[in-house]
Design a protein around this motif. Structure first.
Motif, PDB file in Angstrom:
ATOM      1  N   ALA A  16       4.532  15.314   0.865  1.00  0.00           N
ATOM      2  CA  ALA A  16       5.574  14.782  -0.009  1.00  0.00           C
ATOM      3  C   ALA A  16       4.942  14.044  -1.179  1.00  0.00           C
ATOM      4  CB  ALA A  16       6.481  13.850   0.781  1.00  0.00           C
ATOM      5  N   GLU A  17       3.760  13.423  -0.946  1.00  0.00           N
ATOM      6  CA  GLU A  17       3.077  12.696  -2.014  1.00  0.00           C
ATOM      7  C   GLU A  17       2.630  13.638  -3.128  1.00  0.00           C
ATOM      8  OE1 GLU A  17       2.908   9.454  -2.420  1.00  0.00           O
ATOM      9  OE2 GLU A  17       3.918   9.111  -0.512  1.00  0.00           O
ATOM     10  N   GLN A  18       2.129  14.829  -2.734  1.00  0.00           N
ATOM     11  CA  GLN A  18       1.710  15.799  -3.754  1.00  0.00           C
ATOM     12  C   GLN A  18       2.904  16.231  -4.602  1.00  0.00           C
ATOM     13  OE1 GLN A  18      -0.056  18.707  -1.092  1.00  0.00           O
ATOM     14  NE2 GLN A  18      -2.083  18.345  -1.955  1.00  0.00           N
ATOM     15  N   THR A  30       0.857  -1.171   0.000  1.00  0.00           N
ATOM     16  CA  THR A  30       0.000   0.000   0.000  1.00  0.00           C
ATOM     17  C   THR A  30       0.901   1.231   0.000  1.00  0.00           C
ATOM     18  OG1 THR A  30      -0.034  -0.050   2.376  1.00  0.00           O
ATOM     19  CG2 THR A  30      -1.886  -1.069   1.264  1.00  0.00           C
ATOM     20  N   ASP A  31       0.268   2.370  -0.247  1.00  0.00           N
ATOM     21  CA  ASP A  31       1.047   3.610  -0.255  1.00  0.00           C
ATOM     22  C   ASP A  31       1.554   3.956   1.141  1.00  0.00           C
ATOM     23  OD1 ASP A  31       0.212   6.124  -2.632  1.00  0.00           O
ATOM     24  OD2 ASP A  31       0.891   4.066  -2.900  1.00  0.00           O
ATOM     25  N   MET A  32       2.611   4.714   1.177  1.00  0.00           N
ATOM     26  CA  MET A  32       3.150   5.161   2.463  1.00  0.00           C
ATOM     27  C   MET A  32       2.212   6.216   3.032  1.00  0.00           C
ATOM     28  SD  MET A  32       5.569   3.327   2.666  1.00  0.00           S
ATOM     29  CE  MET A  32       5.967   4.009   4.286  1.00  0.00           C
ATOM     30  N   PRO A  33       2.204   6.334   4.366  1.00  0.00           N
ATOM     31  CA  PRO A  33       1.430   7.428   4.939  1.00  0.00           C
ATOM     32  C   PRO A  33       1.965   8.752   4.400  1.00  0.00           C
ATOM     33  CG  PRO A  33       2.885   6.446   6.582  1.00  0.00           C
ATOM     34  CD  PRO A  33       2.926   5.572   5.383  1.00  0.00           C
ATOM     35  N   VAL A  80       1.003  23.840  -6.061  1.00  0.00           N
ATOM     36  CA  VAL A  80       0.162  23.481  -4.909  1.00  0.00           C
ATOM     37  C   VAL A  80      -0.270  24.746  -4.164  1.00  0.00           C
ATOM     38  CG1 VAL A  80       0.110  22.301  -2.679  1.00  0.00           C
ATOM     39  CG2 VAL A  80       1.200  21.206  -4.640  1.00  0.00           C
ATOM     40  N   LYS A  97      10.675  20.340  -8.294  1.00  0.00           N
ATOM     41  CA  LYS A  97      10.156  20.463  -6.935  1.00  0.00           C
ATOM     42  C   LYS A  97       9.586  21.864  -6.692  1.00  0.00           C
ATOM     43  CE  LYS A  97      11.998  17.720  -3.416  1.00  0.00           C
ATOM     44  NZ  LYS A  97      13.156  17.300  -2.644  1.00  0.00           N
ATOM     45  N   LYS A 118       3.572  12.062   4.119  1.00  0.00           N
ATOM     46  CA  LYS A 118       4.573  12.718   4.957  1.00  0.00           C
ATOM     47  C   LYS A 118       4.733  14.146   4.491  1.00  0.00           C
ATOM     48  CE  LYS A 118       7.370   9.439   7.154  1.00  0.00           C
ATOM     49  NZ  LYS A 118       8.725   9.094   7.507  1.00  0.00           N
ATOM     50  N   PHE A 173       5.735  14.684  -5.067  1.00  0.00           N
ATOM     51  CA  PHE A 173       6.223  13.577  -5.896  1.00  0.00           C
ATOM     52  C   PHE A 173       5.312  13.342  -7.103  1.00  0.00           C
ATOM     53  CE2 PHE A 173       6.092   8.916  -6.780  1.00  0.00           C
ATOM     54  CZ  PHE A 173       7.295   8.864  -7.483  1.00  0.00           C
ATOM     55  N   TYR A 174       4.031  13.417  -6.868  1.00  0.00           N
ATOM     56  CA  TYR A 174       3.063  13.209  -7.951  1.00  0.00           C
ATOM     57  C   TYR A 174       3.325  14.192  -9.090  1.00  0.00           C
ATOM     58  CZ  TYR A 174      -1.594  12.362 -10.039  1.00  0.00           C
ATOM     59  OH  TYR A 174      -2.633  12.027 -10.866  1.00  0.00           O
ATOM     60  N   LEU A 175       3.503  15.471  -8.724  1.00  0.00           N
ATOM     61  CA  LEU A 175       3.733  16.481  -9.752  1.00  0.00           C
ATOM     62  C   LEU A 175       5.108  16.321 -10.394  1.00  0.00           C
ATOM     63  CD1 LEU A 175       2.104  19.491  -7.885  1.00  0.00           C
ATOM     64  CD2 LEU A 175       1.183  18.268  -9.850  1.00  0.00           C
TER      65      LEU A 175
END
Lengths: 484, 250
Positions: A431-433, A2-5, A451, A444, A7, A435-437
């Motif tokens: 961090a997920e947002q 599953t995805d990481m929480p 965002v 970065k 962060k 990374f997604y972008l």
């Protein structure tokens, strides 16, 4: 798997370089440090003011002496020594009353060009009339002639005092009285310039009116005063921008802005504030203590404040609306970004007095590094305000783990027909947002900027287009090199 | 195009991939199956460059424009610009950012990298609508904030739309079928198949054989405990579907 929480992104600092930090060498007419009745008299004399103005200033000064500096914001700072500040500094002119830009020190004209505010007729910005204020005085106002044809008065306030004393006497201090608060009293005593604007009945101002404030001189305070009156059925959109050089000492800026909207009038007031905010360790920067208030005096009038607060070591500012006329509307849209050691305590007051009055508050706070970002607001429904409505939304975004964000919303309801809605959120850039972008090709910095722009969208869309672009760029600049 | 050699990788201190080898050529579609916790998502995150996943040893060689790079040495955005794409298992919400702006920013970032002229908003709008038609997405979608209030199916469709816009050389689809009903799956698979060419390659990660009826793989791998334990043709997927994984693990 599953995805990481989710962060938060690691330690960050919004440390884009302050590109307006240069200073200009000009011959100045400067008063020695210190404040006294004598100084107030000299300022009034330099401006050649009529007696009513001097009397008003002295009254304010006497009140100020008996008042205490407010310390209720949610942070502390080094005491301000009011005797260690110069209260007047003006670039010397070739003649006493410059008739045209040629008579203004060319270094000053160049300074504004460097700031992106050309003043000469050939280069001036289309669609925007600019009043440029350099330290204590206005050095040039563009588009004046065209506006005059429509009966619109747009000039430095010191000129309005001389040319339109009846309007000034009627409205100056009618929204923010000379003894309203400590900083307003100080401003009333020593204000040196600012803009004055009057839109006659039924006129829709065809261009954006704009004042650009520049602090240049060292150890000098800037105390400008803006007075804007929209007569019955008039409309005006007004913009305000601010910058200052990088200096190690703190500098004081204590402005007052008064807006008056008569029946059916609408005033849209936008600010992009980018005073120097101090260095990484919190040294230097502008102390920005500002009183801004608008009076919706007539029926169906509307006042809308939009602010993008991205500078100043300290911001203390609550653009407010007194909703007196029935069916009047007050709006407050704010983005406050703090980084390094900046401190901001900002918000609004909406005072509902008339019937069917409506107000909207949208506040977006972004804090990073060691900064401290507070929203403070008051919505008050007076007994006579039947069917008042308020919607408030206060969102905070945190970047890193050392910053603070607080909201202090107060609501006082004295009429039970009121409808109130309040929403508040706190979020982090995850961090997920980012990374997604990034995984779609954005760097970065671009990712964080996107965002944040999304977070501020409701506010940015209320800005005039040119200003929205500038605001986005300003946040981007502040965010440069922001993450690891 | 892709050559993974003896890859060991960890997340938060625990090693998930333990000596993984995988070779994918242009024009191929590889399916990766495997029980929960076998390392499927870790592999996708390693290829895309998620900062929380670390490579302990081994290399991920990727051949782009005639030269070979070790993907692990590139930032995630550099990988994207070289044509690597990950369709997320759990797409992330970006409040306030409209899809149109997001997609155009991404598209133009890749254009800039390749020295190609950026597309202006009007041209991009037309380009985007063509791609949306393939995935049967309605017009309102472009004004919505990225993944905010999207249904599970919309999110997955959105991932494939991004893939269609960015036209990657190597696409990794991480459980794109999970949460999709059969009709949505057909549409998504149809979109993916249209993007299949001789020049690009895909890695399709899935729990179920079902998706592979619609996206036909050239090679099927079974991943277990961080290594590929069995590879075969598409009949391997059917076999796994019938018998489970136990017979392979022993």
């Amino acid at each position: 798997m599953t995805d990481m929480p989710q962060k938060t992104i690691p330690e960050s600092s919004l440390t884009g370089e302050y590109k307006y930090g240069f200073s200009t060498d000009v011959d100045t007419d400067t008063l020695p440090k210190g404040l006294s009745e004598e100084v107030v008299r000299i300022i009034s004399q330099k401006k050649g003011e009529p007696d009513f103005m001097l009397g008003w200033r002295l009254n304010a000064y006497q009140h100020w002496l008996r008042m205490a500096e407010p310390h209720w914001p949610n942070f502390s700072y080094e005491p301000i020594d009011y005797q260690d500040i110069r209260y007047y500094s003006a670039p010397k002119k070739r003649t006493d009353t410059p008739k045209s830009l040629d008579e203004v020190d060319q270094e000053v004209v160049k300074t504004f060009e460097r700031l992106g505010i050309p003043l000469s007729e050939q280069k001036r910005l289309a669609g925007v009339a600019v009043d440029a204020v350099f330290d204590s005085v206005s050095v040039g106002t563009t588009h004046q002639k065209e506006l005059e044809k429509m009966g619109i008065i747009f000039c430095p306030i010191s000129e309005a005092v001389l040319k339109h004393p009846q309007l000034v006497q009627k409205y100056l201090g009618s929204v923010v009285s000379y003894n309203d608060n400590f900083f307003a009293a100080l401003n009333s005593a020593v204000f040196t310039d600012g803009s004055f604007c009057y839109i006659p009945p039924g006129v829709r101002c065809p261009v954006e009116l704009s004042t650009y404030f520049r602090i240049n001189a060292k150890e000098t305070g800037q105390f400008e005063r803006t007075l804007l009156i929209a007569d019955k059925g008039a409309y005006v959109s007004y913009l305000e921008g601010c910058t200052a050089p990088i200096r190690d000492e703190n500098q004081l800026h204590a402005a007052v802005v008064e807006l008056v909207a008569l029946e059916g009038a609408e005033i849209k007031y936008s600010t992009v504030q980018n005073w120097y905010a101090g260095d990484k360790d919190g040294r230097g920067g502008i102390f920005n203590f500002v009183t801004k208030r608008g009076k919706c005096l007539g029926r169906n009038s509307k006042i809308s404040w939009t602010q993008v607060e991205a500078g100043s070591a300290i911001t203390w500012k609550y653009p407010s609306c007194l909703l007196i006329g029935d069916n009047s509307v007050g709006e407050f849209y704010s983005v406050a970004l703090t980084n390094n050691h900046m401190k901001a305590d900002t918000g609004t007051k909406m005072i509902h007095i008339g019937k069917n009055t409506r107000s909207t508050i949208v506040s977006k706070g972004i804090s990073s590094d060691y900064s401290n970002n507070n929203y403070r607001g008051l919505v008050r429904i007076m007994p006579g305000a039947e069917n008042a409505r308020n919607f408030s939304q206060c969102d905070s975004m945190l970047i890193g783990n050392n910053c603070k964000a607080n909201t202090f919303p107060s609501i006082e309801i004295k009429n039970n027909t009121a409808t109130m809605e309040h929403e508040a959120t706190t979020s982090r850039i995850s961090a997920e947002q980012v990374f997604y972008l990034q995984s779609r090709g954005l760097t970065k910095e671009e990712a964080i900027s996107l965002v944040i722009n999304g977070f501020c969208k409701e506010v940015f869309k209320t800005l005039p287009l040119e200003f929205a672009v500038e605001a986005v760029k300003l946040l981007e600049m502040k965010l440069e090199g922001s993450v690891g | 195009m892709l050559n993974i050699k003896d890859l060991y990788a960890s997340v938060e201190g625990s090693q998930i991939l333990k000596g993984l080898n995988l070779s994918v050529k242009a024009g191929e579609v590889h399916a990766i199956m495997g029980p929960n916790g076998s390392g499927k998502s870790t592999l996708s995150k390693i290829i895309a460059g998620h900062p929380q996943y670390t490579v302990d040893s081994g290399t991920v060689e990727y051949e782009a424009a005639g030269r070979v790079v070790n993907l692990c040495e590139l930032e995630p955005e550099a990988r994207a610009k070289e044509g690597v794409f990950l369709a997320f298992q759990y797409p992330v919400e970006i409040p306030g950012v409209p899809m149109s702006l997001f997609l155009r920013s991404a598209y133009n970032a890749v254009c800039r990298h390749h020295g190609v002229e950026e597309m202006d908003p009007l041209d991009f709008d037309q380009f985007l609508h063509e791609k949306m038609k393939v995935l049967e997405m309605d017009d309102k979608y472009i004004d919505r904030a990225v993944n905010v209030d999207f249904s599970g199916g919309e999110k997955k469709r959105n991932e494939i739309l991004q893939m269609a816009v960015l036209n990657p050389r190597l696409a990794v689809l991480d459980e794109t079928d999970s949460g999709l009903d059969i009709d949505s799956m057909k549409i998504v698979a149809g979109g993916v198949n249209k993007l299949r060419t001789k020049k690009n390659a895909m890695i399709v990660i899935t729990h179920y054989q079902r998706l592979l009826n619609y996206i036909q793989p050239d090679v099927v791998h079974v991943l277990h405990a961080g290594r590929i334990i069995k590879s075969g043709g598409k009949e391997l997927a059917l076999e796994v579907e019938g018998k489970g994984y136990d017979w392979l693990i022993k």
